[in-house]
Motif scaffolding. Sequence first.
Motif, PDB file in Angstrom:
ATOM      1  N   PHE A  96      19.292  -6.260 -28.568  1.00  0.00           N
ATOM      2  CA  PHE A  96      20.557  -6.418 -29.286  1.00  0.00           C
ATOM      3  C   PHE A  96      20.354  -6.643 -30.777  1.00  0.00           C
ATOM      4  O   PHE A  96      21.315  -6.823 -31.514  1.00  0.00           O
ATOM      5  N   GLY A 264      15.608 -11.308 -18.238  1.00  0.00           N
ATOM      6  CA  GLY A 264      16.949 -10.737 -18.049  1.00  0.00           C
ATOM      7  C   GLY A 264      16.887  -9.267 -17.702  1.00  0.00           C
ATOM      8  O   GLY A 264      17.403  -8.815 -16.679  1.00  0.00           O
ATOM      9  N   SER A 330      22.555   1.378 -16.474  1.00  0.00           N
ATOM     10  CA  SER A 330      23.149   1.181 -17.792  1.00  0.00           C
ATOM     11  C   SER A 330      23.942   2.440 -18.164  1.00  0.00           C
ATOM     12  O   SER A 330      23.490   3.266 -18.933  1.00  0.00           O
TER      13      SER A 330
HETATM   14  C1  PLO Z   1      20.911  -9.782 -18.055  1.00  0.00           C
HETATM   15  C2  PLO Z   1      21.249 -11.241 -17.882  1.00  0.00           C
HETATM   16  C3  PLO Z   1      20.241 -12.120 -18.623  1.00  0.00           C
HETATM   17  O1  PLO Z   1      20.517 -13.483 -18.430  1.00  0.00           O
HETATM   18  C4  PLO Z   1      20.246 -11.764 -20.101  1.00  0.00           C
HETATM   19  C5  PLO Z   1      19.979 -10.301 -20.307  1.00  0.00           C
HETATM   20  C6  PLO Z   1      19.056  -9.900 -21.211  1.00  0.00           C
HETATM   21  C7  PLO Z   1      18.732  -8.500 -21.509  1.00  0.00           C
HETATM   22  C8  PLO Z   1      19.739  -7.465 -20.970  1.00  0.00           C
HETATM   23  C9  PLO Z   1      20.152  -7.901 -19.542  1.00  0.00           C
HETATM   24  C10 PLO Z   1      20.816  -9.316 -19.525  1.00  0.00           C
HETATM   25  C11 PLO Z   1      21.007  -6.821 -18.864  1.00  0.00           C
HETATM   26  C12 PLO Z   1      20.390  -5.432 -18.915  1.00  0.00           C
HETATM   27  C13 PLO Z   1      20.014  -5.009 -20.336  1.00  0.00           C
HETATM   28  C14 PLO Z   1      19.100  -6.090 -20.915  1.00  0.00           C
HETATM   29  C15 PLO Z   1      18.540  -5.461 -22.173  1.00  0.00           C
HETATM   30  C16 PLO Z   1      18.349  -3.991 -21.793  1.00  0.00           C
HETATM   31  C17 PLO Z   1      19.051  -3.800 -20.431  1.00  0.00           C
HETATM   32  C18 PLO Z   1      21.277  -4.809 -21.167  1.00  0.00           C
HETATM   33  C19 PLO Z   1      22.197  -9.307 -20.153  1.00  0.00           C
HETATM   34  C20 PLO Z   1      19.705  -2.449 -20.279  1.00  0.00           C
HETATM   35  C21 PLO Z   1      19.782  -1.864 -18.949  1.00  0.00           C
HETATM   36  O2  PLO Z   1      20.125  -1.815 -21.205  1.00  0.00           O
END
Ligand code: PLO
Length: 473
Positions: A96, A264, A330
Amino acid sequence: LRCMLGRRSVPCLPRVPVLGSLLHLRSSLPPHLLLTQLSHRYGPLFGLYAGPHFTLVVSEIGLVREVLLQRGREFAGRPKMVTTDVLTQGGKDIAFADYSPLWKSHRRLVHNSFTLFGEGSGKLHTIVQEAADDLCEELQSCRGQSSDLSPVLMRAVTNVICRLVFSSSYQRNDPELLTVMDYNDSIVQTIARGGLVDIFPWLRIFPNKDLKKLKQCVSVRDQLLHRKLLEHKVHRKKCNCIFSSGEDDITEDHVLMTAAEAFGAGVETTSTTLLWTIAFLLHHPQVQECVHSELDECVGQARAPSLSDRSHLPLLDAVLCEVMRIRPVSPVLIPHVAMQDTSLGGHSVPKGTRVLVNMWAIHHDPKHWDEPEQFSPERFLDSSGRRVTPSSFLPFGAGPRVCVGESLARIELFLFASRLLQRFHFSVPPGASLPELQGRFGVVLQPQSYSVTPVAAHSLRRTCSSTLAQTHL
Ligand code: PLO
Ligand code: HEM
């Protein structure tokens, strides 16, 4: 309606001041389906205003390649959002964080440490195989009783990340593991509902239950990981990982966020894809039979499948690809942002434009896929049964923002799926209905929870009667 991009215009959703196009985005459909429906009306490149933010939606593979690959660097920015700022201490993570020199070296560091563990590395192989064995033991101990696979899978994939990051793992019912699974789930739920907050940052000043809950969870997470990092410090000098990087601007906070993101991303995506795999195999028992036969023939029961078997198990590999096509975890990736004035499909695109890549639409585009709604692993096999990869298949994205965990994820998916299907036959519990295949969209696209009966494979005589195997085995 159209909006001007340089001298040419693109179709655009109607908008009103402040709300932008939000009135036209109200729908009971999840975002990827709504955006796909809109692309049928407005075309493969259209604009909308998410509140004040001009956003382009891309639903055609040629344009997607332009965003991710040809102009990958120009489109490698990320928008600033309230929820993800809470999650990542204002972008001290990789997924992010906006594009910057610091982000680049942080990403490279993490990428390199994943590569160290990558294919050919016995260590990762062993870690995943042990987690898969442990998972099978746990299922075995249920003795054919039906259960929800989700918590068992979660522990297994959490342990892989835990061994990689902290060289430790969790036993069944470890209270700390329960805490981790609990805050993770809450974060997934609240981030998904935080959409509105991210469009209107000023809503932050109003009481917001979800945002409060998110902050609580993040604080529990950060305390827990901070403690584990301190415990791990003793080993740091010895290990070849990010924690001994010596990179100046990468702070302790970055290290913490890296660990948090590895947990995550590493846990949610892999466990979700495995749950989808079993769900589709329950719907297509003939495919499950053929995967069993392929495994019986190439691996047998005497040893665990290993990565070197992958090229001899094209059907299993194709099943995993088809799962990632038909239910990408995703489905609209993470939003991209144009970091400078650039162009897309011959239109000029001003700096700061957000870009949503609709991977769901790409993976369901009837121009590229025959009967896209149909689960059909054969699409990933040629006429002699060899694995092929169609060009409209990008489950991990591509370019400068491609998933950093891709090689790890592929290793895990293969080793977990092959071990599970070597040892068990999965069926729908008596009287229960088949799993829902719609999915619920949160941060990742997850299946509705379902229960399944795992029966030990050696207690069954396995035959593959379908033509699928006769052509491919
Ligand atoms: C999932 C919940 C965790 O507590 C925090 C988190 C970190 C990274 C995120 C992941 C979550 C969800 C899936 C994501 C990932 C980064 C890349 C991945 C968004 C929110 C994808 C599939 O793009
Ligand atoms: C980003 C898919 C597993 C870490 C992404 C993106 C996708 C994706 C689509 C976004 C690309 C973009 O925005 O353009 C997947 C799938 C997985 C998986 C399908 C498994 C089935 C993992 C794992 C990890 C991981 C196991 C780490 C342990 C990341 C990170 C990013 C990312 C850090 C952000 C990259 C960046 O923004 O530069 N992933 N992922 N992923 N993934 Fe994965």
